[in-house]
Design a protein around this motif. Structure first.
Motif, PDB file in Angstrom:
ATOM      1  N   VAL A 180       0.837  -1.198   0.000  1.00  0.00           N
ATOM      2  CA  VAL A 180       0.000   0.000   0.000  1.00  0.00           C
ATOM      3  C   VAL A 180       0.872   1.249   0.000  1.00  0.00           C
ATOM      4  O   VAL A 180       0.649   2.189  -0.772  1.00  0.00           O
ATOM      5  N   ALA A 181       1.896   1.271   0.864  1.00  0.00           N
ATOM      6  CA  ALA A 181       2.786   2.436   0.928  1.00  0.00           C
ATOM      7  C   ALA A 181       3.523   2.628  -0.388  1.00  0.00           C
ATOM      8  O   ALA A 181       3.723   3.764  -0.849  1.00  0.00           O
ATOM      9  N   ARG A 182       3.926   1.520  -1.016  1.00  0.00           N
ATOM     10  CA  ARG A 182       4.633   1.607  -2.295  1.00  0.00           C
ATOM     11  C   ARG A 182       3.743   2.233  -3.362  1.00  0.00           C
ATOM     12  O   ARG A 182       4.168   3.093  -4.128  1.00  0.00           O
ATOM     13  N   LEU A 183       2.481   1.807  -3.399  1.00  0.00           N
ATOM     14  CA  LEU A 183       1.567   2.358  -4.394  1.00  0.00           C
ATOM     15  C   LEU A 183       1.263   3.828  -4.090  1.00  0.00           C
ATOM     16  O   LEU A 183       1.169   4.650  -5.012  1.00  0.00           O
ATOM     17  N   GLN A 184       1.121   4.167  -2.820  1.00  0.00           N
ATOM     18  CA  GLN A 184       0.898   5.576  -2.474  1.00  0.00           C
ATOM     19  C   GLN A 184       2.052   6.452  -2.970  1.00  0.00           C
ATOM     20  O   GLN A 184       1.831   7.542  -3.512  1.00  0.00           O
ATOM     21  N   GLU A 185       3.267   5.988  -2.793  1.00  0.00           N
ATOM     22  CA  GLU A 185       4.439   6.748  -3.253  1.00  0.00           C
ATOM     23  C   GLU A 185       4.405   6.928  -4.768  1.00  0.00           C
ATOM     24  O   GLU A 185       4.680   8.018  -5.286  1.00  0.00           O
ATOM     25  N   LEU A 186       4.074   5.846  -5.480  1.00  0.00           N
ATOM     26  CA  LEU A 186       4.043   5.911  -6.945  1.00  0.00           C
ATOM     27  C   LEU A 186       2.944   6.839  -7.441  1.00  0.00           C
ATOM     28  O   LEU A 186       3.155   7.630  -8.368  1.00  0.00           O
ATOM     29  N   LEU A 187       1.781   6.767  -6.829  1.00  0.00           N
ATOM     30  CA  LEU A 187       0.678   7.633  -7.231  1.00  0.00           C
ATOM     31  C   LEU A 187       0.994   9.093  -6.942  1.00  0.00           C
ATOM     32  O   LEU A 187       0.739   9.978  -7.760  1.00  0.00           O
ATOM     33  N   ALA A 188       1.574   9.344  -5.773  1.00  0.00           N
ATOM     34  CA  ALA A 188       1.890  10.725  -5.388  1.00  0.00           C
ATOM     35  C   ALA A 188       2.954  11.336  -6.287  1.00  0.00           C
ATOM     36  O   ALA A 188       2.961  12.549  -6.524  1.00  0.00           O
ATOM     37  N   ALA A 189       3.857  10.495  -6.793  1.00  0.00           N
ATOM     38  CA  ALA A 189       4.955  11.001  -7.626  1.00  0.00           C
ATOM     39  C   ALA A 189       4.511  11.330  -9.039  1.00  0.00           C
ATOM     40  O   ALA A 189       5.219  12.039  -9.766  1.00  0.00           O
ATOM     41  N   SER A 190       3.357  10.841  -9.466  1.00  0.00           N
ATOM     42  CA  SER A 190       2.910  11.080 -10.847  1.00  0.00           C
ATOM     43  C   SER A 190       1.398  11.215 -10.876  1.00  0.00           C
ATOM     44  O   SER A 190       0.707  10.400 -11.480  1.00  0.00           O
ATOM     45  N   LEU A 191       0.886  12.252 -10.231  1.00  0.00           N
ATOM     46  CA  LEU A 191      -0.556  12.453 -10.155  1.00  0.00           C
ATOM     47  C   LEU A 191      -1.176  12.743 -11.513  1.00  0.00           C
ATOM     48  O   LEU A 191      -2.379  12.567 -11.704  1.00  0.00           O
ATOM     49  N   GLU A 192      -0.361  13.215 -12.453  1.00  0.00           N
ATOM     50  CA  GLU A 192      -0.894  13.500 -13.786  1.00  0.00           C
ATOM     51  C   GLU A 192      -1.196  12.217 -14.551  1.00  0.00           C
ATOM     52  O   GLU A 192      -1.899  12.224 -15.558  1.00  0.00           O
ATOM     53  N   GLN A 193      -0.667  11.087 -14.072  1.00  0.00           N
ATOM     54  CA  GLN A 193      -0.917   9.792 -14.698  1.00  0.00           C
ATOM     55  C   GLN A 193      -2.170   9.162 -14.087  1.00  0.00           C
ATOM     56  O   GLN A 193      -2.558   9.473 -12.962  1.00  0.00           O
ATOM     57  N   SER A 194      -2.786   8.261 -14.833  1.00  0.00           N
ATOM     58  CA  SER A 194      -3.937   7.525 -14.318  1.00  0.00           C
ATOM     59  C   SER A 194      -3.774   6.054 -14.675  1.00  0.00           C
ATOM     60  O   SER A 194      -4.378   5.548 -15.627  1.00  0.00           O
ATOM     61  N   PRO A 195      -2.925   5.330 -13.926  1.00  0.00           N
ATOM     62  CA  PRO A 195      -2.681   3.922 -14.255  1.00  0.00           C
ATOM     63  C   PRO A 195      -3.946   3.092 -14.089  1.00  0.00           C
ATOM     64  O   PRO A 195      -4.808   3.400 -13.261  1.00  0.00           O
ATOM     65  N   SER A 196      -4.043   2.038 -14.878  1.00  0.00           N
ATOM     66  CA  SER A 196      -5.188   1.143 -14.761  1.00  0.00           C
ATOM     67  C   SER A 196      -5.075   0.339 -13.472  1.00  0.00           C
ATOM     68  O   SER A 196      -3.995   0.214 -12.871  1.00  0.00           O
ATOM     69  N   LEU A 197      -6.193  -0.209 -13.039  1.00  0.00           N
ATOM     70  CA  LEU A 197      -6.200  -1.051 -11.842  1.00  0.00           C
ATOM     71  C   LEU A 197      -5.281  -2.247 -12.035  1.00  0.00           C
ATOM     72  O   LEU A 197      -4.558  -2.657 -11.114  1.00  0.00           O
ATOM     73  N   GLU A 198      -5.271  -2.803 -13.231  1.00  0.00           N
ATOM     74  CA  GLU A 198      -4.398  -3.938 -13.529  1.00  0.00           C
ATOM     75  C   GLU A 198      -2.927  -3.542 -13.398  1.00  0.00           C
ATOM     76  O   GLU A 198      -2.116  -4.291 -12.845  1.00  0.00           O
ATOM     77  N   GLN A 199      -2.572  -2.360 -13.901  1.00  0.00           N
ATOM     78  CA  GLN A 199      -1.186  -1.885 -13.787  1.00  0.00           C
ATOM     79  C   GLN A 199      -0.797  -1.668 -12.326  1.00  0.00           C
ATOM     80  O   GLN A 199       0.308  -2.029 -11.911  1.00  0.00           O
ATOM     81  N   MET A 200      -1.689  -1.077 -11.546  1.00  0.00           N
ATOM     82  CA  MET A 200      -1.385  -0.845 -10.128  1.00  0.00           C
ATOM     83  C   MET A 200      -1.173  -2.165  -9.402  1.00  0.00           C
ATOM     84  O   MET A 200      -0.238  -2.303  -8.603  1.00  0.00           O
ATOM     85  N   ALA A 201      -2.032  -3.138  -9.659  1.00  0.00           N
ATOM     86  CA  ALA A 201      -1.912  -4.431  -8.988  1.00  0.00           C
ATOM     87  C   ALA A 201      -0.610  -5.131  -9.370  1.00  0.00           C
ATOM     88  O   ALA A 201       0.089  -5.691  -8.508  1.00  0.00           O
ATOM     89  N   ALA A 202      -0.251  -5.083 -10.663  1.00  0.00           N
ATOM     90  CA  ALA A 202       0.981  -5.731 -11.113  1.00  0.00           C
ATOM     91  C   ALA A 202       2.203  -5.062 -10.507  1.00  0.00           C
ATOM     92  O   ALA A 202       3.189  -5.723 -10.163  1.00  0.00           O
ATOM     93  N   THR A 203       2.153  -3.748 -10.340  1.00  0.00           N
ATOM     94  CA  THR A 203       3.285  -3.000  -9.804  1.00  0.00           C
ATOM     95  C   THR A 203       3.637  -3.447  -8.390  1.00  0.00           C
ATOM     96  O   THR A 203       4.812  -3.523  -8.024  1.00  0.00           O
TER      97      THR A 203
END
Length: 260
Positions: free
Chosen positions: A159-182
């Motif tokens: 969860v913390a890893r995904l929060q960091e990734l989302l916060a670093a690139s808010l202009e992006q909108s990764p798919s749910l599948e991409q987030m889960a794979a990450t």
């Protein structure tokens, strides 16, 4: 009938009167939520009745048929999920529904709401709908006697890893599948763990951070249109909608207020 494809599956919302289906089968898992009326179901030689609030689940290849009585109003939503998509979403290699009928009015209502979001013209609402459907797939699978891997042992790390990734690139909108794979989780377990840790889905969490950063940029004098573009809102109207929902006033009014 309204139909859309999202996240590798099809969602459908139907309102009819006296609709009937001849015996047939599907390559996909089929999940139905009966919202109004009563469905008479024939499934591989068995018959049963699905009233309002019922969830029905069918395995690929099972012969099914039935429908509502002539003239009876009937409203339902349905999902058509390829076997590989459902298994991957739930973190399983394979699965099979063992119980074709479950009476779950709250789940049926929540599924109908999620399907309506999936059918929306608004991309952000469609993403929310996909999250809602994915979480409900787990609840429905459990009700159909499918054993799911436990999520209690999922630590804070993913969860913390995904929060960091989302916060670093808010202009992006990764798919749910991409987030889960990450972060190495199934879509269902990612959503469940993220919600347990934060009270929000990943996209809801990213949106609240977008609106918070928008507040700072507006306070600094940046034009609302530039703020929307920089933070990944579809357009300025989307920024206005979510900013007003979060803070009670539109961006322009907020800027005028802070300037005094």
């Amino acid at each position: 009938m309204r139909l859309a494809r999202i996240g590798g599956l099809e969602v459908c919302s139907t309102q009819a009167s006296g609709q009937h289906f001849d015996k047939h089968s599907h390559d996909e898992f089929v999940i139905g939520a009966n919202l109004l009326g009563e469905e008479q179901v024939w499934l591989d030689g068995r018959t049963f009745c699905a009233s309002a609030g019922a969830i029905t689940t069918y395995n690929p290849g099972e012969i099914q048929g039935g429908g509502a009585r002539e003239g009876q109003p009937w409203r339902y939503v349905s999902l058509y999920v390829p076997p590989a998509v459902l298994a991957a979403s739930l973190g399983l290699e394979q699965l099979q529904f063992a119980a074709p009928l479950q009476q779950q009015p709250l789940v049926a209502s929540a599924l109908a709401q999620a399907v309506e979001q999936c059918l929306s013209d608004d991309a952000l609402l469609r993403e929310r709908g996909e999250e809602g459907v994915t979480l409900l797939l787990g609840e429905i699978a459990r009700g159909a006697a499918v054993r799911l891997p436990g999520s209690a042992d999922i630590g804070r790390g993913p969860v913390a890893r995904l929060q960091e990734l989302l916060a670093a690139s808010l202009e992006q909108s990764p798919s749910l599948e991409q987030m889960a794979a990450t972060v190495g989780l199934s879509k269902f377990h990612l959503l469940r763990a993220f919600k347990q840790r934060t009270g929000l889905s990943p996209r809801q969490w990213a949106m609240q951070l977008r609106t918070r950063r928008a507040q700072g940029l507006l306070r600094a004098g940046m034009a609302a249109g530039e703020v929307a573009q920089q933070l990944g809102f579809a357009d300025q109207s989307h920024l206005t909608r979510y900013f007003r929902a979060a803070y009670g006033l539109p961006p322009g009014q907020f800027q005028r207020a802070v300037r005094g």
